[in-house]
Enzyme design. Structure first.
Site, mmCIF file in Angstrom:
data_model
loop_
_atom_site.group_PDB
_atom_site.id
_atom_site.type_symbol
_atom_site.label_atom_id
_atom_site.label_comp_id
_atom_site.label_asym_id
_atom_site.label_seq_id
_atom_site.Cartn_x
_atom_site.Cartn_y
_atom_site.Cartn_z
ATOM 1 N N HIS A 171 0.815 -1.207 0.000
ATOM 2 C CA HIS A 171 0.000 0.000 0.000
ATOM 3 C C HIS A 171 0.862 1.275 0.000
ATOM 4 C CE1 HIS A 171 -3.444 2.515 1.781
ATOM 5 N NE2 HIS A 171 -3.926 2.017 0.660
ATOM 6 N N LYS A 173 3.281 4.476 -0.991
ATOM 7 C CA LYS A 173 3.119 5.490 -2.044
ATOM 8 C C LYS A 173 4.262 6.491 -1.964
ATOM 9 C CE LYS A 173 -1.900 5.102 -1.446
ATOM 10 N NZ LYS A 173 -1.858 4.099 -0.374
ATOM 11 N N HIS A 409 -9.453 10.982 2.280
ATOM 12 C CA HIS A 409 -8.466 9.947 1.973
ATOM 13 C C HIS A 409 -7.133 10.190 2.672
ATOM 14 C CE1 HIS A 409 -6.128 7.174 -0.748
ATOM 15 N NE2 HIS A 409 -7.232 6.480 -0.590
ATOM 16 N N LYS A 411 -4.294 10.364 5.526
ATOM 17 C CA LYS A 411 -3.965 9.572 6.713
ATOM 18 C C LYS A 411 -2.929 10.353 7.512
ATOM 19 C CE LYS A 411 -4.939 6.450 3.279
ATOM 20 N NZ LYS A 411 -4.937 6.749 1.845
ATOM 21 N N ASP A 416 0.157 16.775 20.088
ATOM 22 C CA ASP A 416 0.526 17.945 20.898
ATOM 23 C C ASP A 416 0.904 19.161 20.055
ATOM 24 O OD1 ASP A 416 0.054 16.455 23.168
ATOM 25 O OD2 ASP A 416 2.159 15.877 23.420
#
Length: 511
Positions: A171, A173, A409, A411, A416
């Site tokens: 997965h 990229k 989409h 992630k 903090d």
């Protein structure tokens, strides 16, 4: 009798497919590495990078790509300036308008003598495999497919027979050019990732980077490129006949010219980042940055063997939070274990936790929502704030947002207001245990503040806040309209029914 014969035939087919492809079959292939490419001092990108990084020590230069057009402009600009090497690693590489245009830029770079290595997960290459094989006939382009299907015309049947292997995917990229510039993040290659599709648009986030983190990204690429799971496309797909490269190049030239004259390319030409690139005035944020990633051997490891995977590294990093954690994940399936850890962080360390994910209406994978919806009450009861992206056709998609023609989409995890992770990993079992993932961790209050700028207003505009009513039931609050909804907003009966039905199935570990 007919049913018995059909079942026997299916069993025989699965047996044959399993026997031939349950394991990766290593092939003879040349090894190649980023450090083997000598980047001349005269290379444009090297000169730019060397000048920009001077005096920055071990810090990397970072620029967040939060909108689709600038994400595509950055990639095309890097490839157009390449003089020595281009390495691309993607889960999805569509040959739609943006995919073809990017491929045209790759072809032109290869014509200039640039070495191009294209590493793609094989899950979605089926419709484009002949074009990829044609691309690989160029003497300066290599294409490898990661964890491939050996039976090209019966992929799903092969997957039934080899599920343990073929269910696990790369997965990752990234794009690396001349070993001095990189883009790492959540975007694949396709119209929906670059604001070029009128039907669907993904709100996503990448990092454009220079400096030491580029070398780390190049080493990660080499590790995957030379792994046994990376198989040259020409050993899997027959080369097209009749001068395939010349035919494909002429076709791509024609389609690229049509795009140059279109409305989308006009928007690209006027993009602010493009002007900054031309003037060498990219507003870099300088900060310590490190690449975190899974080892490709993860695809062969059980959960017990994955002692130092990306998820465990990020879990340790995340537990350093003392005040606030902002968790943005389009596919959010925390599992009971993850919920318990978040609640512990909230209750024992008094960390304010804010989670943004897709609503049932905005998600592009209803099954994922089915694995998430049952945990909402526990999270809310513990005081964790939960937001779901609205399905709003008037909403401009970005890192925080989605719409009826878009879906969140990005992630991203922010701790903090000074530490950030941006990458490919979702907060779900598939990212944790099944797929390989990667991302960059940055220690930068300035970048964190940039990403969190206008957070409250953006959340009010772009998302519903999910709350618990006095009777313990879920409600969705729209701050713009000052209105509460009793059911999943903007989701019809059948969408809610399917999500509820799927939630009863034992499929969580696959989500």
């Amino acid at each position: 009798m007919k049913l018995a014969l059909s079942c026997a035939a299916l069993w025989l087919s699965l047996t044959l497919l399993t026997g031939c492809s349950s394991k990766i079959e290593p092939v003879d292939k040349p090894e190649s590495y980023s450090h083997n490419v000598i980047i001349k001092d005269s290379a444009v990108l090297k000169q730019y990078s060397d000048q920009a990084t001077q005096g920055q020590g071990s810090d990397s230069g970072l620029y967040p790509l939060s909108h689709g057009e600038e994400a595509f402009v950055s990639r095309l600009s890097m490839i157009a300036a390449a003089q020595h090497s281009i390495d691309l690693q993607y889960y999805i590489y569509r040959l739609d308008e943006t995919g073809k245009l990017l491929s045209w830029y790759l072809l032109k770079a290869a014509d200039r003598g640039v070495r191009v290595r294209l590493l793609l997960d094989d899950m979605t290459t089926g419709p484009h495999e002949k074009a990829l094989a044609a691309l690989a006939t160029h003497p300066n382009i290599e294409v490898r497919l990661f964890n491939p299907f050996y039976h090209r015309n019966s992929r799903w049947l092969e997957m039934l027979g080899t599920f343990e292997r073929t269910n696990r995917r790369m997965h990752n990229k990234s794009l690396i050019v001349d070993n001095h510039f990189t883009v790492v993040g959540g975007r694949n290659i396709g119209n929906e990732y670059f604001s070029a599709d009128l039907a669907v648009d993904f709100g996503d986030l990448d990092l454009l980077a220079i400096g030491p983190v580029v070398h780390e990204t190049a080493l990660q690429f080499d590790l995957y490129w030379n792994n046994d799971f990376a198989i040259p496309v020409e050993t899997l797909v027959a080369r097209p006949d009749n001068e395939p490269f010349l035919d494909s190049q002429q076709e791509v030239d024609k389609e690229a010219q049509a795009m140059f004259e279109g409305e989308y390319f006009t928007r690209l030409k006027h993009n602010t980042l493009l002007q900054q690139i031309k003037q060498k005035q990219i507003p870099w944020v300088w900060a310590p940055a490190s690449l975190y990633y899974d080892n490709p051997e993860k695809l062969q490891q059980s959960q017990e063997q994955q002692v130092d995977n990306l998820a465990s590294q990020l879990a340790t990093w995340g537990e350093q939070a003392r005040q606030e954690m902002v968790l943005i994940s389009p596919y959010f399936v925390p599992t009971q274990f993850g919920v318990d850890r978040l609640i512990k962080l909230k209750q024992e360390q008094q960390v304010e936790i804010i989670i943004l994910t897709n609503s049932l209406a905005s998600t592009d994978v209803v099954a994922v929502h089915s694995g998430y919806q049952g945990y909402r009450k526990q999270l809310l009861a513990a005081g964790i704030q939960l937001y779901e992206v609205k399905a709003n056709p008037d909403n401009k998609p970005g890192m925080w947002s989605g719409s009826s023609r878009s879906s969140l989409h990005a992630k991203t995890f922010i701790l903090d207001r000074h530490a950030i992770f941006i990458g490919s990993m979702n907060y779900d079992p598939r990212s944790v245990w099944l797929n390989t993932e990667m991302g960059i961790v940055v220690e930068s209050p300035m970048l964190a503040q940039t990403l969190l700028a206008n957070k409250a207003q953006s959340l009010d505009r772009s998302a519903y806040q999910v709350k618990l009513a006095e009777d313990g039931q879920l409600v969705w609050y729209d701050a713009v309209k000052n209105r509460y909804y009793q059911n999943e907003p903007d989701a019809g009966f059948w969408r809610r029914f399917v999500a509820s039905f799927l939630s009863m199935l034992p499929i969580e570990e696959q989500l």
